[in-house]
Design a protein around this motif. Structure first.
Motif, PDB file in Angstrom:
ATOM      1  N   TYR A 235      67.554 141.630 -37.389  1.00 53.81           N
ATOM      2  CA  TYR A 235      67.250 140.261 -37.799  1.00 53.81           C
ATOM      3  C   TYR A 235      68.435 139.340 -37.536  1.00 53.81           C
ATOM      4  CZ  TYR A 235      63.300 142.429 -40.101  1.00 53.81           C
ATOM      5  OH  TYR A 235      62.153 143.128 -40.344  1.00 53.81           O
ATOM      6  N   ILE A 237      70.166 135.731 -38.781  1.00 47.95           N
ATOM      7  CA  ILE A 237      70.172 134.646 -39.771  1.00 47.95           C
ATOM      8  C   ILE A 237      70.773 133.436 -39.065  1.00 47.95           C
ATOM      9  CG2 ILE A 237      71.034 133.903 -42.027  1.00 47.95           C
ATOM     10  CD1 ILE A 237      71.232 136.935 -42.707  1.00 47.95           C
ATOM     11  N   ILE A 262      67.026 135.343 -48.756  1.00 47.44           N
ATOM     12  CA  ILE A 262      67.066 135.886 -47.385  1.00 47.44           C
ATOM     13  C   ILE A 262      66.488 137.304 -47.369  1.00 47.44           C
ATOM     14  CG2 ILE A 262      68.572 136.537 -45.453  1.00 47.44           C
ATOM     15  CD1 ILE A 262      70.385 134.144 -46.298  1.00 47.44           C
ATOM     16  N   ALA A 265      62.816 137.075 -47.324  1.00 42.91           N
ATOM     17  CA  ALA A 265      62.291 136.693 -46.003  1.00 42.91           C
ATOM     18  C   ALA A 265      62.170 137.938 -45.123  1.00 42.91           C
ATOM     19  CB  ALA A 265      63.201 135.656 -45.354  1.00 42.91           C
ATOM     20  N   ILE A 266      63.141 138.838 -45.218  1.00 35.43           N
ATOM     21  CA  ILE A 266      63.104 140.059 -44.399  1.00 35.43           C
ATOM     22  C   ILE A 266      62.040 141.029 -44.935  1.00 35.43           C
ATOM     23  CG2 ILE A 266      64.486 142.052 -43.594  1.00 35.43           C
ATOM     24  CD1 ILE A 266      65.637 139.439 -42.602  1.00 35.43           C
ATOM     25  N   SER A 272      59.061 138.464 -38.782  1.00 35.66           N
ATOM     26  CA  SER A 272      59.726 137.191 -38.453  1.00 35.66           C
ATOM     27  C   SER A 272      61.207 137.516 -38.279  1.00 35.66           C
ATOM     28  CB  SER A 272      59.478 136.235 -39.623  1.00 35.66           C
ATOM     29  OG  SER A 272      60.288 135.125 -39.560  1.00 35.66           O
ATOM     30  N   ASP A 274      63.711 135.941 -36.900  1.00 40.37           N
ATOM     31  CA  ASP A 274      64.712 134.900 -37.143  1.00 40.37           C
ATOM     32  C   ASP A 274      64.489 134.324 -38.536  1.00 40.37           C
ATOM     33  OD1 ASP A 274      65.580 135.288 -34.637  1.00 40.37           O
ATOM     34  OD2 ASP A 274      64.690 133.462 -33.782  1.00 40.37           O
ATOM     35  N   VAL A 275      65.533 134.352 -39.341  1.00 44.56           N
ATOM     36  CA  VAL A 275      65.453 133.670 -40.638  1.00 44.56           C
ATOM     37  C   VAL A 275      66.344 132.439 -40.517  1.00 44.56           C
ATOM     38  CG1 VAL A 275      65.895 133.833 -43.105  1.00 44.56           C
ATOM     39  CG2 VAL A 275      65.150 135.851 -41.846  1.00 44.56           C
ATOM     40  N   ILE A 290      65.286 128.171 -46.752  1.00 43.63           N
ATOM     41  CA  ILE A 290      65.256 129.481 -46.085  1.00 43.63           C
ATOM     42  C   ILE A 290      63.849 129.618 -45.501  1.00 43.63           C
ATOM     43  CG2 ILE A 290      65.373 131.996 -46.447  1.00 43.63           C
ATOM     44  CD1 ILE A 290      67.377 129.637 -48.579  1.00 43.63           C
ATOM     45  N   ASP A 292      60.933 131.305 -43.050  1.00 39.01           N
ATOM     46  CA  ASP A 292      60.465 132.459 -42.266  1.00 39.01           C
ATOM     47  C   ASP A 292      59.100 132.146 -41.660  1.00 39.01           C
ATOM     48  OD1 ASP A 292      58.132 133.567 -43.824  1.00 39.01           O
ATOM     49  OD2 ASP A 292      59.645 133.702 -45.408  1.00 39.01           O
ATOM     50  N   GLY A 349      53.888 130.845 -42.516  1.00 38.07           N
ATOM     51  CA  GLY A 349      55.208 131.212 -43.020  1.00 38.07           C
ATOM     52  C   GLY A 349      55.556 130.501 -44.312  1.00 38.07           C
ATOM     53  N   THR A 351      58.728 128.480 -46.678  1.00 39.43           N
ATOM     54  CA  THR A 351      60.043 127.849 -46.766  1.00 39.43           C
ATOM     55  C   THR A 351      60.417 127.795 -48.238  1.00 39.43           C
ATOM     56  OG1 THR A 351      59.653 126.514 -44.816  1.00 39.43           O
ATOM     57  CG2 THR A 351      61.355 125.723 -46.338  1.00 39.43           C
TER      58      THR A 351
END
Ligand code: ADP
Length: 361
Positions: A235, A237, A262, A265-266, A272, A274-275, A290, A292, A349, A351
């Motif tokens: 990933y 960030i 974060i 998000a992972i 996804s 790219d975070v 943040i 995703d 996604g 946010t």
């Protein structure tokens, strides 16, 4: 008129509630079948029109029930009275709800309508529910105490382990075992985050969440956090926006919030890769988002996300958390007098964002 009377009598007689209509002279004018039956069973009296209500208003020891009289008299003075009463006949426990309603004809009081309903079933259910709730609260308290003790006990060995791994890290640079060591470090980092969250929850609950604020550059905190994610190689960030923006905040606590958001998000948007962490100035605050491109969160769940122990069920992704990360993050941001929220669309996604004051004022 007679027909109306017969219909009304049938309606009142079919009721499970006791009903009387009593004149200002305390004499019963009307009563229904249930009042008659109860009078016979409980008071051994065959009630007749014109009887004094006092004959009926006797308690289990055959004494005049003074509370009944005082309620009746309140109604005679124009008050609508509603009361619940608990009565024990031997081993039988009964609950009643009585209503005393003054009735007027051309502004002259002509009597009081008295209804007595048996609410024993509802009341017993209420009592059982209250007991169950009390039991749940006790168990929750015990669980919290347990978690607090365990997390405190785990903290010391983890700190020791961390220090040892750091020493090993130095000694094993370019060694074939270096990647194993990296994995151990990452796992230890995750463990540490969980324990940190558990310790924070106790502090939040006890009102002991203190902040050590200073001026910090947000992008520096982002760059320093989530080493385990960067080193995993899967990933990225990506920090964008105002990279020099400073806030007045506790760096360790903000690190904790960023790690939680974060990590989520992972965890919940694993495809996804790219975070994005966007930093921008909005009026007198810094806004950190943040972002995703994961599965998003259904609207029904969004309102509950920041509640303690809340987890979205069956979102198809790994459920490894405790449902505490967002709650703790919200508490930390609130303590900084900032705001926290989320915008999410299913299939597009999420946010997650928070704001922090720029200065100490
Ligand atoms: P946990 O520790 O269980 O991850 P959190 O409080 O951090 O708990 O998150 C609560 C719930 O919010 C999670 O169960 C997850 O379903 C949902 N969630 C959090 N972040 C995301 C995200 N970026 N995308 C989708 N769902 C998310």
């Amino acid at each position: 008129m007679r027909r109306v009377g017969a219909i009304l009598k049938a309606i009142f007689d079919s009721s499970d509630d006791v009903w009387f209509f009593v004149g200002p002279d305390y004499n019963v004018i009307f009563f229904n079948q249930k009042a008659f039956t109860n009078g016979k069973v409980l008071h051994g009296k065959e009630l007749k029109e014109g009887d004094s209500i006092l004959e009926y208003a006797r308690d289990t020891k055959n004494n005049i029930d003074t509370t009944f009289i005082s309620r009746f008299e309140k109604a005679l003075n124009g008050e609508i009275v509603k009361e619940e009463q608990h009565i024990e006949y031997g081993s039988t426990s009964l609950w009643f709800q009585s209503k005393y309603i003054p009735v007027y004809e051309f502004e002259t009081l002509i009597g009081v309508s008295i209804t007595v309903s048996d609410i024993t079933k509802e009341k017993n259910l209420e009592i059982e529910q209250a007991k169950a709730q009390e039991e749940i609260q006790k168990l929750l308290k015990r669980r919290e105490q347990f978690l607090s003790i365990v997390s405190h006990e785990l903290r010391t060995p983890i700190t020791t382990l961390r220090a040892s791994l750091q020493l090993l890290n130095k000694g094993l640079s370019n060694h074939p075992l270096e990647s194993l060591l990296q994995k151990s470090n990452n796992s230890l980092g995750k463990l540490n985050n969980i324990i940190e969250d558990l310790l924070t929850i106790t502090k939040v609950k006890d009102g002991h969440l203190t902040l050590n604020k200073s001026y910090i550059t947000i992008s520096d905190v982002v760059n320093d956090c989530c080493e385990h994610i960067r080193t995993s190689g899967n990933y990225k960030i990506i920090t964008e926006g105002d990279l020099d923006l400073e806030v007045y905040a506790d760096p360790l606590r903000i690190d904790q919030v960023l790690v939680n958001l974060i990590n989520n998000a992972i965890k919940y948007a694993p495809k996804s890769f790219d975070v994005i962490v966007r930093i921008e100035r909005v009026e007198n605050t810094a806004k950190v988002s943040i972002i995703d491109k994961g599965p998003g969160i259904a609207e029904d769940n969004v309102a509950h996300l920041f509640q303690r122990y809340y987890q979205v069920e069956s979102n198809g992704y790994q459920q490894s958390g405790l449902g505490l990360g967002l709650y703790i993050s919200a508490e930390i941001i609130k303590r900084h007098e900032g705001k926290i929220g989320v915008e999410s669309t299913l299939g597009i996604g999420s946010t997650f964002w928070f704001t922090l004051p720029l200065s100490d004022s």
